[in-house]
Design an enzyme around this catalytic site. Structure first.
Site, PDB file in Angstrom:
ATOM      1  N   ARG A   1      47.453 -33.615 102.629  1.00 30.15           N
ATOM      2  CA  ARG A   1      47.243 -32.322 103.261  1.00 30.15           C
ATOM      3  C   ARG A   1      45.939 -32.678 104.112  1.00 30.15           C
ATOM      4  O   ARG A   1      45.005 -33.123 103.809  1.00 30.15           O
ATOM      5  CB  ARG A   1      47.084 -31.256 102.194  1.00 30.15           C
TER       6      ARG A   1
ATOM      7  N   HIS B   1      41.797 -16.556 100.867  1.00 34.96           N
ATOM      8  CA  HIS B   1      42.999 -15.952 101.304  1.00 34.96           C
ATOM      9  C   HIS B   1      42.774 -14.635 101.749  1.00 34.96           C
ATOM     10  O   HIS B   1      42.807 -13.586 101.033  1.00 34.96           O
ATOM     11  CB  HIS B   1      44.306 -16.145 100.394  1.00 34.96           C
TER      12      HIS B   1
ATOM     13  N   ASP C   1      27.929 -13.628  74.818  1.00 33.08           N
ATOM     14  CA  ASP C   1      26.952 -13.260  75.507  1.00 33.08           C
ATOM     15  C   ASP C   1      26.649 -13.905  77.059  1.00 33.08           C
ATOM     16  O   ASP C   1      25.841 -13.798  77.870  1.00 33.08           O
ATOM     17  CB  ASP C   1      25.494 -13.558  74.795  1.00 33.08           C
TER      18      ASP C   1
ATOM     19  N   HIS D   1      54.770 -25.291 101.468  1.00 34.42           N
ATOM     20  CA  HIS D   1      54.044 -23.925 101.891  1.00 34.42           C
ATOM     21  C   HIS D   1      53.635 -23.855 103.298  1.00 34.42           C
ATOM     22  O   HIS D   1      54.181 -24.665 104.070  1.00 34.42           O
ATOM     23  CB  HIS D   1      52.555 -24.491 101.005  1.00 34.42           C
TER      24      HIS D   1
ATOM     25  N   TYR E   1      54.116 -33.881 100.706  1.00 34.67           N
ATOM     26  CA  TYR E   1      54.092 -34.063  99.421  1.00 34.67           C
ATOM     27  C   TYR E   1      55.431 -34.821  98.915  1.00 34.67           C
ATOM     28  O   TYR E   1      56.423 -34.178  98.745  1.00 34.67           O
ATOM     29  CB  TYR E   1      53.614 -32.995  98.297  1.00 34.67           C
TER      30      TYR E   1
ATOM     31  N   ASP F   1      37.321 -23.817 103.895  1.00 36.78           N
ATOM     32  CA  ASP F   1      38.458 -23.908 103.171  1.00 36.78           C
ATOM     33  C   ASP F   1      38.888 -25.406 103.819  1.00 36.78           C
ATOM     34  O   ASP F   1      39.893 -25.196 104.586  1.00 36.78           O
ATOM     35  CB  ASP F   1      39.576 -23.037 102.954  1.00 36.78           C
TER      36      ASP F   1
ATOM     37  N   ASP G   1      40.291 -30.451  98.400  1.00 41.59           N
ATOM     38  CA  ASP G   1      40.539 -29.250  99.047  1.00 41.59           C
ATOM     39  C   ASP G   1      39.617 -28.458  98.449  1.00 41.59           C
ATOM     40  O   ASP G   1      39.613 -28.032  97.263  1.00 41.59           O
ATOM     41  CB  ASP G   1      41.991 -28.586  98.411  1.00 41.59           C
TER      42      ASP G   1
ATOM     43  N   GLU H   1      46.784 -25.862 107.839  1.00 41.00           N
ATOM     44  CA  GLU H   1      46.647 -27.081 106.690  1.00 41.00           C
ATOM     45  C   GLU H   1      47.999 -27.525 106.459  1.00 41.00           C
ATOM     46  O   GLU H   1      48.847 -27.289 105.286  1.00 41.00           O
ATOM     47  CB  GLU H   1      46.153 -26.213 105.560  1.00 41.00           C
TER      48      GLU H   1
ATOM     49  N   HIS I   1      46.600 -19.501 106.374  1.00 38.42           N
ATOM     50  CA  HIS I   1      46.382 -18.233 106.132  1.00 38.42           C
ATOM     51  C   HIS I   1      45.134 -17.522 106.689  1.00 38.42           C
ATOM     52  O   HIS I   1      44.237 -18.365 107.249  1.00 38.42           O
ATOM     53  CB  HIS I   1      46.244 -17.952 104.517  1.00 38.42           C
TER      54      HIS I   1
ATOM     55  N   GLU J   1      43.257 -29.977 106.241  1.00 36.94           N
ATOM     56  CA  GLU J   1      43.217 -28.472 106.415  1.00 36.94           C
ATOM     57  C   GLU J   1      41.688 -28.321 107.082  1.00 36.94           C
ATOM     58  O   GLU J   1      40.716 -28.800 106.749  1.00 36.94           O
ATOM     59  CB  GLU J   1      42.933 -27.738 105.139  1.00 36.94           C
TER      60      GLU J   1
HETATM   61  N1  GLY Z   1      42.568 -23.758  98.832  1.00 34.93           N
HETATM   62  C1  GLY Z   1      43.628 -23.031  99.113  1.00 34.93           C
HETATM   63  C2  GLY Z   1      44.274 -23.034 100.044  1.00 34.93           C
HETATM   64  O1  GLY Z   1      44.145 -23.867 100.848  1.00 34.93           O
HETATM   65  O2  GLY Z   1      45.078 -22.013 100.577  1.00 34.93           O
HETATM   66 MN    MN Z   2      43.805 -22.936 102.767  1.00 33.90          MN
HETATM   67 MN    MN Z   3      42.317 -25.208 100.816  1.00 34.30          MN
END
Ligand code: GLY
Ligand code: MN
Ligand code: MN
Length: 444
Positions: free
Chosen positions: A406, A361, A39, A350, A388, A271, A260, A384, A354, A408
């Protein structure tokens, strides 16, 4: 509360209808309610496309746009008022509210859609819909079309063209208006405050979730209904797991913690990532990696301006990080060759960012005609870069292993370059150490 004004939703619908082919119809459903268990429902979050065009916050609704229709171009199917259901679940706009408060030209009960919608579609040449993203709704749409087809012998004319709405709508969503930038600035401001609070609270002996609680406190206090995505609070070697969400490890002196996290305001995301030492003081290795990531981010900001292409910022981060890793002895060889062979990907796997908007995203093409998109005023994106160093990387000295950093920030392209929306969080080593030292002095 800062939010998107009603007039903007109307402007968006008009802009979309102006781009639709003559004699067409667009049909878009609200997000479905998702069951969490038995529920219990997941917190409701409106579908971003539906929200973008309507601002209507309820489930069980379907938006219809019919450019040029004399009796009204914007129709909304939605739940009827119902005293008993509203007693249990909360108020509903109903059809009157849909017209009065949400600008619909006409509104109908959602329970009547099977009777009404085929008649609206009939005679239109093209149907625009979010094909493929909601299979259940796609089936309904085909059912309505088949109702029309079954009456072809009576002269009914089913549409002949079915077009994905995404192309038009997502390109619109890519360019943020000043009202959207205002909301995104507010989301980033609250998230920045949340990161500061987590920095101040950071102590060995707490858990990652203790810092997550500090974030959530600022998000909710700032008026955000929820985070824009699952918060990542990753300490020690967890910082090398890109989408770590377990958030239950113990914070230890000597470790970094990477957070993050960003909240959502009126369905617009922020973000932000910051990385800092649990103890408040960077070790020499942590500082070296941190400052390299920061230099990469600065190089990326310099590549974000109108007429620069999407990939330039990423390329700038790759160059700075690769050269820096060579200087630190973590990579060996010629920088150009290491870039060509993508050797940096062992540490930086990465991309530099984005699109950012209603979805973290966000929608929007990254390439047009096979070429990287050229940046234009109003586009919002993240910057960002990260490094690592895997805990089991045998190719580097032990002292480097398990460091993950990181940084960002959220930016919007302006005429001069870009505005950093999330600049409220300290970022240099000196700033972070000073903020954390002040918090400790106060607590002592
Ligand atoms: N928090 C997801 C990214 O940084 O893309
Ligand atoms: Mn991001
Ligand atoms: Mn992020």
């Amino acid at each position: 509360m800062i939010h998107i004004p009603k007039s903007e939703y109307s402007r968006r619908r008009k802009a979309l209808m102006a781009q639709m082919e003559p004699n067409s119809i667009a049909i878009l459903p609200a997000a479905a309610v998702a069951i969490r268990n038995r529920d219990v429902e997941h917190v409701y979050r409106q579908d971003s496309d539906f929200q973008y065009l309507s601002g209507f916050p309820e489930p069980q609704a379907v938006l219809v746009l019919m450019p040029g229709r004399l009796h009204g171009e914007y129709l909304l199917f939605c739940r009827e008022r119902n005293a008993e259901r509203e007693l249990w679940d909360g108020l509903r706009a109903g059809q009157e509210g849909a017209i009065r408060d949400f600008g619909a030209d006409d509104a109908f009960p959602i329970t009547d859609i099977d009777d009404i919608l085929p008649g609206l579609i009939e005679g239109r040449d093209r149907v625009y819909s979010a094909m493929g993203s909601n299979p259940e709704f796609d089936r309904h749409l085909m059912d309505w079309i088949n109702v029309i087809r079954s009456k072809a012998h009576l002269g009914a004319q089913p549409p002949n063209e079915y077009v994905a709405l995404d192309h038009l709508l997502h390109d619109m969503r890519l360019y943020k208006s000043s009202a959207e930038v205002k909301v995104m600035r507010e989301a980033a401001r609250i998230s920045a405050q949340a990161h500061i609070r987590a920095m101040q609270a950071s102590r060995a002996g707490l858990h990652e979730f203790s810092l997550e609680a500090e974030l959530d406190y600022e998000f909710r206090k700032g008026g955000a209904k929820m985070p824009a995505y699952g918060s990542i609070v990753a300490s020690g070697r967890n910082s090398c797991i890109l989408h770590y969400q377990q958030n239950d490890a113990l914070l230890k002196d000597g470790d970094l913690v990477l957070i993050d996290a960003g909240c959502e305001i009126d369905c617009y995301a922020s973000d932000i990532t910051r990385t800092w030492p649990v103890s408040g003081k960077f070790s020499p290795e942590q500082k070296a990696i941190y400052e390299l990531v920061l230099a990469a981010q600065d190089a990326a900001f310099a590549e974000i301006a109108p007429n620069k292409h999407w990939n330039q910022a990423h390329e700038a981060t790759v160059r700075v990080i690769t050269a820096g890793l060579v200087d630190l002895g973590l990579l060996q060889g010629n920088v150009d060759e290491l870039i060509a062979s993508e050797a940096y990907k062992a540490f930086y796997m990465h991309r530099a960012g984005h699109w950012l908007g209603m979805d973290v995203h966000d929608v929007g093409e990254y390439k047009v005609g096979g070429e990287w998109r050229v940046l234009e005023v109003g586009m919002a994106l993240t910057v960002e870069p990260g490094i690592y160093i895997a805990p089991d990387n045998q190719n580097v000295a032990k002292k480097w292993r398990g460091i993950g950093v990181r940084i960002e920030d959220d930016v919007v392209v302006t005429r001069q370059g870009c505005e950093i929306l999330s600049k409220g969080v300290p970022k240099t080593v000196a700033e972070i150490e000073a903020l954390m030292a002040a918090a400790r002095a106060q607590a002592a």
